[in-house]
Design a protein around this motif. Sequence first.
Motif, PDB file in Angstrom:
ATOM      1  N   GLY A  45      -6.711 -19.340   7.165  1.00 45.57           N
ATOM      2  CA  GLY A  45      -7.915 -19.074   6.410  1.00 45.57           C
ATOM      3  C   GLY A  45      -9.165 -19.334   7.217  1.00 45.57           C
ATOM      4  N   ILE A  46     -10.308 -19.076   6.595  1.00 48.55           N
ATOM      5  CA  ILE A  46     -11.606 -19.234   7.233  1.00 48.55           C
ATOM      6  C   ILE A  46     -12.493 -20.076   6.315  1.00 48.55           C
ATOM      7  N   VAL A  47     -13.317 -20.912   6.920  1.00 48.75           N
ATOM      8  CA  VAL A  47     -14.158 -21.840   6.166  1.00 48.75           C
ATOM      9  C   VAL A  47     -15.627 -21.454   6.287  1.00 48.75           C
ATOM     10  N   ASP A  48     -16.345 -21.501   5.173  1.00 47.54           N
ATOM     11  CA  ASP A  48     -17.793 -21.348   5.204  1.00 47.54           C
ATOM     12  C   ASP A  48     -18.349 -21.844   3.871  1.00 47.54           C
ATOM     13  N   PRO A  49     -19.445 -22.613   3.898  1.00 46.91           N
ATOM     14  CA  PRO A  49     -20.002 -23.114   2.640  1.00 46.91           C
ATOM     15  C   PRO A  49     -20.693 -22.040   1.808  1.00 46.91           C
ATOM     16  N   LEU A  50     -21.032 -20.900   2.424  1.00 43.08           N
ATOM     17  CA  LEU A  50     -21.761 -19.854   1.718  1.00 43.08           C
ATOM     18  C   LEU A  50     -20.799 -18.870   1.046  1.00 43.08           C
ATOM     19  N   THR A  51     -20.990 -18.663  -0.240  1.00 45.41           N
ATOM     20  CA  THR A  51     -20.112 -17.777  -1.006  1.00 45.41           C
ATOM     21  C   THR A  51     -20.101 -16.367  -0.438  1.00 45.41           C
TER      22      THR A  51
END
Length: 338
Positions: A45-51
Amino acid sequence: MASKAVASGERTEQKALRVGVIGAGIMGSNHARVLAGLPGTTLVGIVDPLTEHRARATELVGCRAFASVDELLAEGIDAVTIAAPTHLHHEIALDCIARNVHLLVEKPIASSVDEGNEIVAAARKSGVTLMVGHVERFNPAVAAIKQAISGEDILSIGITRVGPFPPRMSNVGVVIDLAVHDIDLIRWFTESDIVEVQPQLSSAVAEREDIALLQFRTASGVLAHINTNWLTPFKARSVTVATRDKYVMGDLLTRQVTECFGFKPDGSYSMRHLPVGHDEPLRAELIAFLRAVRGGGHPAVSGDEGVASLEIAIRCLETPPRPAASAPPRKGPRLVGG
């Protein structure tokens, strides 16, 4: 009864590496795209705080998306690539190392030399693979130049990396964003440390420097310069290397590399175009990283190398410009009496 693979001498299949990406911006999304297509690799998977970044990455790659690094690490991963903003590299890298996760950190390795050294020391202590993402080394044109100058007595290197102001706003100027690529290339081409820095910087449009003319001298005596800016309306990426016996010119965008050689006293010489591969640099870089993870060997770009290039870039920003030599006041025209 079927014989065992070991007994028959057949190679057993390697377990797929479970890999994650941290940062779903342009670079992180590209990491995910490439990793999703590599054999022997499972993109967890990939992580990012922005929806909106997570939604775009999921649509582009089809992988899961997480809002935090802890969520990704909880899934159980072997390796990760960090393409988050530079000021987050230090914290994220140390969290991954503490979980014994191998990592590739995009350039620059950290915001400061001290933070970079902490990452290197932690990775060394834990025995995890640490590679820095200086992707330009994997440009086929750069590889062709490196091969052409191998064993040559290098005299000078000139690099141009210019283009328009980037659409993404950044908290760094052209030295950290662009020139650090070429600082790494100078060190890699010469296999020598940079010992002297003479920068000329200007902030013509942006808050930070958007023009940089940088001059260097390596420990081996090579003179090098970098011309970089965000004011050119088109992208240009070129490298020239002069040695005792040849002159090599490379366009890193069109991937054309030309070698001049056989210099004669009358000024004549021979010229030839060198063969250049067609690999996608990012794909080649990620393959090299995963190969180092699987084999436990030295990564193509070590953490120490990443810190060394960052240190030179920071020196360029901190070194005061050399003042022009003062000249005696000019006198007016001498009057001659008649």
